[in-house]
Write an enzyme that holds these catalytic residues in place. Structure first.
Site, PDB file in Angstrom:
ATOM      1  N   GLY A   1       4.324  44.351 -96.341  1.00 15.16           N
ATOM      2  CA  GLY A   1       4.077  45.224 -97.479  1.00 15.16           C
ATOM      3  C   GLY A   1       5.289  45.946 -98.022  1.00 15.16           C
ATOM      4  O   GLY A   1       5.156  46.799 -98.908  1.00 15.16           O
TER       5      GLY A   1
ATOM      6  N   SER B   1       8.711  52.087-100.366  1.00 18.57           N
ATOM      7  CA  SER B   1       7.430  51.639 -99.822  1.00 18.57           C
ATOM      8  C   SER B   1       7.086  52.351 -98.520  1.00 18.57           C
ATOM      9  O   SER B   1       7.964  52.618 -97.690  1.00 18.57           O
ATOM     10  CB  SER B   1       7.464  50.134 -99.544  1.00 18.57           C
ATOM     11  OG  SER B   1       7.742  49.383-100.699  1.00 18.57           O
ATOM     12  N   ILE B   2       5.810  52.607 -98.316  1.00 21.59           N
ATOM     13  CA  ILE B   2       5.349  53.145 -97.036  1.00 21.59           C
ATOM     14  C   ILE B   2       5.731  52.189 -95.909  1.00 21.59           C
ATOM     15  O   ILE B   2       6.149  52.619 -94.828  1.00 21.59           O
ATOM     16  CB  ILE B   2       3.825  53.364 -97.069  1.00 21.59           C
ATOM     17  CG1 ILE B   2       3.476  54.513 -98.022  1.00 21.59           C
ATOM     18  CG2 ILE B   2       3.291  53.652 -95.676  1.00 21.59           C
ATOM     19  CD1 ILE B   2       1.994  54.678 -98.268  1.00 21.59           C
TER      20      ILE B   2
ATOM     21  N   ASP C   1       2.092  36.273 -99.337  1.00 27.59           N
ATOM     22  CA  ASP C   1       1.176  36.716-100.378  1.00 27.59           C
ATOM     23  C   ASP C   1      -0.217  36.400 -99.856  1.00 27.59           C
ATOM     24  O   ASP C   1      -0.561  35.229 -99.658  1.00 27.59           O
ATOM     25  CB  ASP C   1       1.452  35.967-101.687  1.00 27.59           C
ATOM     26  CG  ASP C   1       0.541  36.412-102.828  1.00 27.59           C
ATOM     27  OD1 ASP C   1      -0.511  37.012-102.558  1.00 27.59           O
ATOM     28  OD2 ASP C   1       0.890  36.140-103.998  1.00 27.59           O
TER      29      ASP C   1
ATOM     30  N   ILE D   1      -0.714  46.522 -97.430  1.00 25.37           N
ATOM     31  CA  ILE D   1      -0.913  45.833 -98.706  1.00 25.37           C
ATOM     32  C   ILE D   1      -2.300  46.152 -99.250  1.00 25.37           C
ATOM     33  O   ILE D   1      -3.255  46.323 -98.498  1.00 25.37           O
ATOM     34  CB  ILE D   1      -0.735  44.307 -98.584  1.00 25.37           C
ATOM     35  CG1 ILE D   1      -1.681  43.720 -97.529  1.00 25.37           C
ATOM     36  CG2 ILE D   1       0.708  43.963 -98.249  1.00 25.37           C
ATOM     37  CD1 ILE D   1      -1.631  42.205 -97.434  1.00 25.37           C
TER      38      ILE D   1
ATOM     39  N   TYR E   1      -9.277  56.719-108.730  1.00 28.15           N
ATOM     40  CA  TYR E   1      -9.076  55.807-107.587  1.00 28.15           C
ATOM     41  C   TYR E   1     -10.117  54.684-107.601  1.00 28.15           C
ATOM     42  O   TYR E   1      -9.858  53.585-107.139  1.00 28.15           O
ATOM     43  CB  TYR E   1      -9.118  56.598-106.281  1.00 28.15           C
ATOM     44  CG  TYR E   1      -8.412  55.898-105.138  1.00 28.15           C
ATOM     45  CD1 TYR E   1      -7.079  55.510-105.250  1.00 28.15           C
ATOM     46  CD2 TYR E   1      -9.073  55.642-103.952  1.00 28.15           C
ATOM     47  CE1 TYR E   1      -6.431  54.873-104.209  1.00 28.15           C
ATOM     48  CE2 TYR E   1      -8.429  55.013-102.898  1.00 28.15           C
ATOM     49  CZ  TYR E   1      -7.108  54.629-103.033  1.00 28.15           C
ATOM     50  OH  TYR E   1      -6.470  53.994-101.993  1.00 28.15           O
TER      51      TYR E   1
ATOM     52  N   LYS F   1     -11.118  50.832 -99.526  1.00 26.87           N
ATOM     53  CA  LYS F   1     -10.543  51.553 -98.395  1.00 26.87           C
ATOM     54  C   LYS F   1     -11.620  52.028 -97.428  1.00 26.87           C
ATOM     55  O   LYS F   1     -11.392  52.092 -96.210  1.00 26.87           O
ATOM     56  CB  LYS F   1      -9.708  52.736 -98.887  1.00 26.87           C
ATOM     57  CG  LYS F   1      -8.444  52.340 -99.646  1.00 26.87           C
ATOM     58  CD  LYS F   1      -7.455  51.570 -98.785  1.00 26.87           C
ATOM     59  CE  LYS F   1      -6.128  51.376 -99.497  1.00 26.87           C
ATOM     60  NZ  LYS F   1      -5.166  50.582 -98.715  1.00 26.87           N
TER      61      LYS F   1
ATOM     62  N   THR G   1       4.854  55.786-104.678  1.00 21.50           N
ATOM     63  CA  THR G   1       5.230  54.398-104.403  1.00 21.50           C
ATOM     64  C   THR G   1       4.928  53.543-105.630  1.00 21.50           C
ATOM     65  O   THR G   1       4.236  53.966-106.559  1.00 21.50           O
ATOM     66  CB  THR G   1       4.440  53.849-103.208  1.00 21.50           C
ATOM     67  OG1 THR G   1       3.041  53.851-103.541  1.00 21.50           O
ATOM     68  CG2 THR G   1       4.665  54.700-101.968  1.00 21.50           C
TER      69      THR G   1
ATOM     70  N   ALA H   1       2.990  50.972-105.740  1.00 23.75           N
ATOM     71  CA  ALA H   1       1.552  50.704-105.785  1.00 23.75           C
ATOM     72  C   ALA H   1       0.798  51.866-106.432  1.00 23.75           C
ATOM     73  O   ALA H   1      -0.131  51.668-107.217  1.00 23.75           O
ATOM     74  CB  ALA H   1       1.027  50.461-104.370  1.00 23.75           C
TER      75      ALA H   1
END
Length: 261
Positions: A20, A26-27, A71, A99, A162, A169, A200, A202
């Site tokens: 990811g 990025s995290i 991917d 991801i 969200y 999630k 980020t 994302a």
């Protein structure tokens, strides 16, 4: 936060996969830096040829032993990564799954109106890919190990804009609990890490995200935003033997934001 100067290589000899990393914000990059600082060897993936130039220098900085495309929407790529790990290392100690994806037409509208195709794509990349990684990692975790995925507070409460990602999630967090129960007897622990709002790439797809960042900073008990290194160090701790009896958790790294009404 900056990474602490590490004198003891607490994860020396451990081997793990980080999925990811898109860039140095990025995290997953924060996690990779922390694991490497604690002495772990890393396998790093990148999304596609467009992303490779951004990720390859970071993988070099980490001295990654394995660097491959992954991917989750491309059949066979995930399996190829785990096959390479089996050939190169023969074992695996941890996986960081960072991801998620939702098509714009699915993420941008009401959950009530989400198209079936958009829902399935969101769930496939954001949830099922973690389940599949757990399945592939299991036989390589011969001495036990730890599986991590990234979630967000919008899984538990309604966060404006969200939308369908909150649904995905929530499913992901449920999967963490079930997989933890199933793999626990083998010494494999499973966690969802729930960072506070982070700037980020994302997150940039979420409408009015800047307002969410400001709200988070004002309402958090610590009155500050977390950064990727905060998330990375907390994640790396859970991979250590000191955390061997902690599993199935959603760990909030958000300055306490989630406890505030």
């Amino acid at each position: 936060m900056s990474l602490p100067t590490v004198k003891a290589k607490l994860l020396e000899g451990r081997k793990g996969l980080i999925v990811g990393i898109a860039n140095n914000r990025s995290i997953a990059w924060g996690c990779a830096r922390a694991f490497r600082a604690f002495g772990a060897e890393l396998a790093i993936t990148y999304l596609n040829d467009k992303a490779k130039p951004y990720v390859e220098p970071l993988a070099g900085e980490l001295e990654a032993a394995i660097f491959l495309p992954l991917d989750a929407a491309v059949p066979g790529q995930m399996e190829a990564v785990f096959e390479r790990i089996a050939e190169t290392w023969g074992e695996l100690d941890f996986v960081v799954h960072s991801i998620a994806f939702s098509p714009k037409e699915a993420l941008g509208g009401r959950v009530t109106d989400v198209p079936r195709e958009g829902f399935l794509k969101t769930m496939d990349i954001s949830c099922w890919s973690f389940i599949r990684m757990a399945q592939l990692a299991e036989p390589l975790m011969k001495r036990g190990g730890t599986l991590f995925t990234m979630t967000y507070h919008g899984s538990q409460v309604v966060v404006e804009n969200y939308n369908i990602m909150g649904v995905a999630k929530a499913a992901l967090e449920s999967a963490v609990r079930y997989i933890a129960a199933e793999l626990g007897p083998k010494g494999i622990r499973v966690h969802a890490i729930s960072p506070g709002a982070l700037a980020t790439r994302a997150a940039s797809g979420i409408p009015e995200f800047d307002a969410l960042l400001e709200k988070t900073k004002v309402k958090s008990p610590t009155r500050e935003l977390v950064d990727i290194d905060d998330v990375g160090v907390a994640t790396a701790f859970l991979a250590h033997d000191a955390a061997r009896l902690i599993t199935g958790q959603v760990l909030y790294v958000d300055g306490g934001y989630h406890i505030i009404d």
